[in-house]
Write an enzyme that holds these catalytic residues in place. Sequence first.
Site, PDB file in Angstrom:
ATOM      1  N   GLU A 139       0.819  -1.191   0.000  1.00 48.21           N
ATOM      2  CA  GLU A 139       0.000   0.000   0.000  1.00 48.21           C
ATOM      3  C   GLU A 139       0.862   1.254   0.000  1.00 48.21           C
ATOM      4  OE1 GLU A 139      -3.997  -1.799   2.028  1.00 48.21           O
ATOM      5  OE2 GLU A 139      -2.351  -1.230   3.308  1.00 48.21           O
ATOM      6  N   CYS A 179       3.491   8.308   1.371  1.00 52.84           N
ATOM      7  CA  CYS A 179       4.031   7.324   2.313  1.00 52.84           C
ATOM      8  C   CYS A 179       4.276   6.023   1.539  1.00 52.84           C
ATOM      9  CB  CYS A 179       3.009   7.139   3.433  1.00 52.84           C
ATOM     10  SG  CYS A 179       3.517   5.976   4.691  1.00 52.84           S
ATOM     11  N   CYS A 191       6.646  -7.292   7.045  1.00 54.36           N
ATOM     12  CA  CYS A 191       7.765  -6.813   7.858  1.00 54.36           C
ATOM     13  C   CYS A 191       8.160  -7.913   8.825  1.00 54.36           C
ATOM     14  CB  CYS A 191       7.357  -5.560   8.636  1.00 54.36           C
ATOM     15  SG  CYS A 191       8.752  -4.770   9.487  1.00 54.36           S
ATOM     16  N   CYS A 242       6.827  -5.478  15.646  1.00 51.27           N
ATOM     17  CA  CYS A 242       6.491  -4.493  16.676  1.00 51.27           C
ATOM     18  C   CYS A 242       5.076  -4.786  17.167  1.00 51.27           C
ATOM     19  CB  CYS A 242       6.581  -3.073  16.118  1.00 51.27           C
ATOM     20  SG  CYS A 242       8.265  -2.657  15.604  1.00 51.27           S
ATOM     21  N   CYS A 246       1.843  -2.788  15.728  1.00 50.69           N
ATOM     22  CA  CYS A 246       1.770  -2.457  14.292  1.00 50.69           C
ATOM     23  C   CYS A 246       1.034  -3.553  13.535  1.00 50.69           C
ATOM     24  CB  CYS A 246       3.171  -2.281  13.722  1.00 50.69           C
ATOM     25  SG  CYS A 246       3.160  -1.923  11.952  1.00 50.69           S
ATOM     26  N   CYS A 281      -1.049   5.284   9.979  1.00 56.51           N
ATOM     27  CA  CYS A 281       0.159   4.546  10.372  1.00 56.51           C
ATOM     28  C   CYS A 281      -0.194   3.215  11.005  1.00 56.51           C
ATOM     29  CB  CYS A 281       0.942   5.316  11.416  1.00 56.51           C
ATOM     30  SG  CYS A 281       1.228   6.998  11.006  1.00 56.51           S
TER      31      CYS A 281
END
Length: 369
Positions: free
Chosen positions: A95, A108, A115, A119, A122, A343
């Site tokens: 995205e 962004c 990933c 974290c 997230c 985010c």
Amino acid sequence: MMNAENPINLLDFDRVKMAELMSQLGEKPFRATQVLQWVHQYGASIDEMSNLSKAFRQKLSEIAVIRPPEIIHEQISSDGTCKWLMRIGEHDNVETVFIPEDDRGTLCVSSQVGCALNCSFCSTATQGFSRNLSTAEIIGQVYQAVRRLSQDNKKHDRQVTNVVMMGMGEPLLNLDNVVPALSLMMDDFAYGLSKRRVTLSTSGVVPNMYQLKELSDVALAVSLHAPNDELRNELVPVNKKYPLKELMDICRNYFDPNSRRRITFEYVMLDGVNDQTKHAKELIRLLEGVPAKVNLIPFNTFPGTKYQCTPRPLIEKFQKQLLAAGLNTTIRKTRGDDIDGACGQLVGRFADRTKRRERMLKKIVVVSG
Ligand code: SAH
């Protein structure tokens, strides 16, 4: 190998590599900047590169293509934020989000499919790691966004003026492909953004921060989120490998002290977790002597998360404590959360989408594919 069956993608080439390619093809080095301009500034096909000889264009089209990731879906938030789902290879999507503001337009950009850093707050972490993006797939997001936005009539207030590497993935774990993409963002013959308007955000992969310092001059953001190792180990597990002492050592010396450049420390506000007065005090101590500004990020929820966002008055109280200690501290405006473009809400695979996501997807406009 350069051949018709396995063509090279011109989007993979920054200025240095393009010059090498031109010399391999027996062309003068200055052709490199012409080709870059055609590709990135005019969005031209090889055939349309009219200041190159017909024979050269012919030769180039036999071995090369211009192939950005394809936009497969587009969503536009009520606040004007645009989110594009881009197809990466056969099976993956990433995205890319555009955030228009009065005085700028921020894109962004993602650096990996998924990933690996896990974290705890997230949403990208929930999908695990799939693979690194190529340079073409990274700069291709900019290429596509610029093209798509210029199709709109209100062109003047819909321009990409800033890029943040804050989409999916950890950019420092894909440096080989990220660095040429950053150079294209800043190259006057491509996107011409100043080094202050291109920001790489990292969760703190310390050895690679030393490498980045040598390789690129972009602005730096560090996802800090906790002021002590115990809490940071929990929120940003890469901290176990590179604890705060090492992270702060590089941050203290990252920019030339004469440059007055500062690192942005991102700090997500998690209710009752990292938002207490004692955390503010620890944070102030931690950032002493570091050229820092702090960006407090209201936590964006996603299905399955155990966290909640700190209530607004407490975020403001936290900000005031930092400001009182002389730390330049801002609170990030949350944008695009009605389309999960905020985010930590970027999850790039349809399969992972919840019912809520499905409902949202009904609203999207199919652009192609
Ligand atoms: N891996 C890099 C690049 C991703 S940046 C990094 O960690 O910096 C994405 C930014 O959004 C980071 O600051 C990240 O910590 C923050 N973020 C992640 N999940 C979030 C959430 N649910 N709400 C608000 N911010 C989040």
